[in-house]
Design a protein around this motif. Sequence first.
Motif, short mmCIF file in Angstrom:
data_model
loop_
_atom_site.label_atom_id
_atom_site.label_comp_id
_atom_site.label_asym_id
_atom_site.label_seq_id
_atom_site.Cartn_x
_atom_site.Cartn_y
_atom_site.Cartn_z
N ASN A 1 0.86 -1.19 0.00
CA ASN A 1 0.00 0.00 0.00
C ASN A 1 0.89 1.23 0.00
OD1 ASN A 1 -2.68 -0.90 -0.01
ND2 ASN A 1 -2.51 -1.49 2.13
N PRO A 2 1.60 1.50 -1.08
CA PRO A 2 2.64 2.54 -1.04
C PRO A 2 2.06 3.96 -0.99
CG PRO A 2 2.54 1.48 -3.20
CD PRO A 2 1.50 0.83 -2.36
N PRO A 3 2.35 4.70 0.09
CA PRO A 3 1.81 6.06 0.19
C PRO A 3 2.39 6.98 -0.88
CG PRO A 3 3.05 5.45 2.20
CD PRO A 3 3.16 4.31 1.26
N CYS A 4 3.58 6.68 -1.40
CA CYS A 4 4.22 7.54 -2.40
C CYS A 4 3.43 7.57 -3.71
CB CYS A 4 5.64 7.04 -2.66
SG CYS A 4 5.74 5.27 -3.03
N LEU B 1 1.20 1.23 10.50
CA LEU B 1 0.74 2.15 9.46
C LEU B 1 -0.04 1.45 8.35
CD1 LEU B 1 3.83 4.49 8.92
CD2 LEU B 1 1.79 4.91 10.28
N GLY B 2 0.13 0.14 8.25
CA GLY B 2 -0.61 -0.59 7.21
C GLY B 2 -0.06 -0.39 5.82
N THR B 3 1.21 0.00 5.71
CA THR B 3 1.80 0.19 4.38
C THR B 3 2.14 -1.15 3.73
OG1 THR B 3 3.89 0.50 5.52
CG2 THR B 3 2.77 2.49 4.76
N GLY B 4 2.27 -2.20 4.54
CA GLY B 4 2.51 -3.53 3.99
C GLY B 4 3.82 -3.70 3.27
N PRO B 5 4.95 -3.42 3.93
CA PRO B 5 6.25 -3.55 3.24
C PRO B 5 6.53 -4.99 2.79
CG PRO B 5 6.52 -2.35 5.30
CD PRO B 5 5.14 -2.92 5.31
N LYS B 6 7.28 -5.12 1.69
CA LYS B 6 7.80 -6.42 1.29
C LYS B 6 9.28 -6.51 1.62
CE LYS B 6 5.97 -6.32 -2.87
NZ LYS B 6 5.11 -5.16 -2.65
N VAL B 7 9.72 -5.68 2.56
CA VAL B 7 11.02 -5.87 3.19
C VAL B 7 10.69 -6.26 4.63
CG1 VAL B 7 13.20 -4.83 3.90
CG2 VAL B 7 12.16 -4.18 1.72
N LEU B 8 11.10 -7.48 5.00
CA LEU B 8 10.81 -7.98 6.34
C LEU B 8 12.09 -8.01 7.15
CD1 LEU B 8 8.60 -11.09 5.46
CD2 LEU B 8 7.87 -8.75 5.95
#
Lengths: 192, 251
Positions: free
Chosen positions: B81-84, B224-231
């Motif tokens: 969910n990228p805010p950018c 934040l719920g951005t859901g990164p794909k860096v863990l």
Amino acid sequence: MKLPAPVSFAVGLVPALAAGWLLFPRLLYRTEAQPLPFNHKAHTEGGMGCADCHAVAENGRFAGLPATEACAGCHAEKGDNAGINALVASYVEPGREVPWLVHARQPDNVYFPHAPHVTGDKLACARCHGPHGESTATKAYVVNRLSGYSRDIWGPSIARVGRKEWQGMKMSDCIQCHRAGGRESACLDCHK
Amino acid sequence: MHTSKHTTSLPAHRYTLVVDLDRCTGCGACGTACAVENNIPPAAEKATERTGTVWMRVHEAAAAGDGPSTFVPIPCQQCDNPPCVDVCPQRAIEYDPRTGIVAQIPVRCLGCRYCMVACPYHTRSFNWWTPEWPEGMKATLNPDVSIRTRGVVEKCNFCVQRLQAARAKASAAGQAEIDPADYVPACVEACPSRALSFGDAADEKGEVARLAKDPESFRLLAGLGTGPKVLYRSSDPAVRERLSRTGVTRG
């Protein structure tokens, strides 16, 4: 003397259009000569295939234009052909690469792979390059003075009217063909 | 797992980076390999902590007590969910619906830097100066990555040029899918302590999918719920709790 408004409008408009459509392209583009003459037909009639000089390697990379080494096998010695003599004297003997100007060259930020387009006879070279593979002489290389890009990206007609499907390879041209085949592309498919 | 609002379903591939903080020594090899691979120029003379170009920043997070600090390598977090994406007036950032990669296209960028403000991870750089390389270094530039100009924003694209090369290799061999071994980002390849692993989280049987489900894995600023794909992974519950709640600040 006072001219009627439509007339004075036309008096201004016609030279402006003429300058825009006739003069501006001349100023905008510059023509450069290829470093050597080259005759595709002389080579393909001798039995060479396109892939002898422009192949997709096993790792998927396109070889592009042939290295001087590939010419040296047949053109190591001078004879009575001026083109061959120039090739041997300026490139084969000193071991230099020929700085060919590539008409189809895209801007640096574009990624175009030949492999998915040509593997398994999917698309003919002529679909994107026209009859270049059957040419008997090199064609003029025309470059945009402002962007430094080859004119072949836009195509010969500024208004893009009456262009053949291989004339011009703008982003919209890539996408148009992809969409026709039901393929939606992401920015990073074609940009680097 | 977060579903992106930019796609109706999850992408077919979900390329994911896993950082094992227990193994990271903070050596910075990832950042150096990244700069070489991606044509990031040496810092301009006037550049500071904030104005230089860095895609892979190694942050030192001090321990709460007097324990050893933790090193946290932070590239673009490749959010689902990228805010950018939403703030870009140019549509120069795209969530790639096939790979989950958040694509930054510098040629499209006008340099407004809204994306830099919107990104809670501070993983973008603005080109304040025209990039310059010392004469000898020009020959070592990577032709598979274009050079950015002054006035545009850039960031990590998960070494997408290596994915492009892997795809071309697959199509030359008549294969529809790439060999996963052909797509490994430069940072992962360079890490001497093997703190970084990379793969497709959509591959249920793969190592990355397994690590993603592991209780020791977490995300920065998870709330934040951005859901990164860096863990990130840590065996220390305090590190996990703190970083997933507060993330890290710049500089």
